[in-house]
Design a protein around this motif. Structure first.
Motif, PDB file in Angstrom:
ATOM      1  N   GLU A 208      -8.510   4.983  -2.979  1.00 34.67           N
ATOM      2  CA  GLU A 208      -7.950   5.628  -1.795  1.00 34.67           C
ATOM      3  C   GLU A 208      -8.783   5.291  -0.563  1.00 34.67           C
TER       4      GLU A 208
ATOM      5  N   ARG B 265      -8.952   6.484   3.274  1.00 28.81           N
ATOM      6  CA  ARG B 265      -8.455   7.583   4.106  1.00 28.81           C
ATOM      7  C   ARG B 265      -9.017   7.506   5.524  1.00 28.81           C
TER       8      ARG B 265
ATOM      9  N   ASP C 195      -4.241   4.271   3.064  1.00 33.72           N
ATOM     10  CA  ASP C 195      -3.133   4.848   2.304  1.00 33.72           C
ATOM     11  C   ASP C 195      -3.100   6.363   2.363  1.00 33.72           C
ATOM     12  N   SER C 196      -4.022   6.973   3.098  1.00 29.65           N
ATOM     13  CA  SER C 196      -3.949   8.414   3.341  1.00 29.65           C
ATOM     14  C   SER C 196      -4.646   8.725   4.657  1.00 29.65           C
TER      15      SER C 196
ATOM     16  N   ASP D 230      -1.145  -4.931   3.673  1.00 31.83           N
ATOM     17  CA  ASP D 230      -0.164  -3.992   3.144  1.00 31.83           C
ATOM     18  C   ASP D 230       0.943  -4.662   2.329  1.00 31.83           C
TER      19      ASP D 230
ATOM     20  N   ARG E 169      -1.924   1.820   8.386  1.00 30.17           N
ATOM     21  CA  ARG E 169      -1.385   1.423   7.085  1.00 30.17           C
ATOM     22  C   ARG E 169      -1.428  -0.091   6.927  1.00 30.17           C
TER      23      ARG E 169
ATOM     24  N   VAL F 251       0.848  -1.182   0.000  1.00 29.97           N
ATOM     25  CA  VAL F 251       0.000   0.000   0.000  1.00 29.97           C
ATOM     26  C   VAL F 251       0.887   1.236   0.000  1.00 29.97           C
ATOM     27  N   GLU F 252       0.710   2.112  -0.981  1.00 29.20           N
ATOM     28  CA  GLU F 252       1.422   3.386  -1.020  1.00 29.20           C
ATOM     29  C   GLU F 252       0.744   4.323  -0.037  1.00 29.20           C
ATOM     30  N   THR F 253       1.508   4.924   0.851  1.00 27.09           N
ATOM     31  CA  THR F 253       0.919   5.774   1.877  1.00 27.09           C
ATOM     32  C   THR F 253       1.286   7.231   1.639  1.00 27.09           C
ATOM     33  N   GLN F 254       0.281   8.085   1.750  1.00 31.45           N
ATOM     34  CA  GLN F 254       0.487   9.519   1.637  1.00 31.45           C
ATOM     35  C   GLN F 254      -0.070  10.159   2.887  1.00 31.45           C
TER      36      GLN F 254
ATOM     37  N   ARG G 111     -10.237  -3.835   1.752  1.00 29.35           N
ATOM     38  CA  ARG G 111      -9.012  -4.239   1.047  1.00 29.35           C
ATOM     39  C   ARG G 111      -9.026  -5.729   0.705  1.00 29.35           C
TER      40      ARG G 111
END
Length: 144
Positions: free
Chosen positions: A81, A83, A102-103, A131, A97, A2-5, A74
């Motif tokens: 996304e 959040r 991921d946000s 993840d 996460r 999972v790309e996290t921002q 998931r």
């Protein structure tokens, strides 16, 4: 993986707000939905292909129902996304996460350096989850 921002509320572009789970079925063009504690995330499963954002509200840091909602989405294949919003604390970021968030849009601003450190704090994990990180036992036994 999972790309996290890390996103803060004031970074949000103006746009259509997320609708509630209860009104989601009525909003045929809604692409964003907000899950409140007590909402059943499984209601959204037939619609995952058209949802681009799911906000999961944490009204208090001790309410962990949002973790389960994230895992349900998931594990069912939701790729948009996800959040975490509300009372999100630095100490929770790595665990959020791991469940698929991921946000993050915390009520109180988080120090970006502290948040990045929290996300990187645990290089090894003990249990499998969404993840994509292999648990340490699998690495030890050549399963990862």
């Amino acid at each position: 993986m999972v790309e996290t921002q890390l996103r803060f509320r004031d970074d949000e572009p103006a746009g259509d707000p997320a609708v509630t789970v209860d009104s989601f079925g009525e909003q045929t063009n809604a692409a964003a939905v907000r899950i409140e504690p007590g909402d059943d995330a499984r209601v959204l499963l037939p619609h995952l292909d058209r949802i681009t954002l799911v906000e999961v509200n944490f009204p208090v840091f001790g309410d962990g129902r949002g973790y389960s909602a994230a895992r349900i989405l998931r594990e069912a294949g939701y790729a948009g996304e996800l959040r975490a919003v509300g009372d999100v604390l630095i100490d929770q970021l790595a665990f959020l996460r791991r469940c698929g968030f991921d946000s993050f849009a915390p009520d109180q601003p988080l120090n970006a350096a502290d948040a990045e450190a929290a996300l990187a704090r645990y290089p090894e994990v003990y249990s499998p989850t969404v993840d994509g990180r292999a648990p340490i036992w699998a690495k030890r036994h050549g399963l990862a």
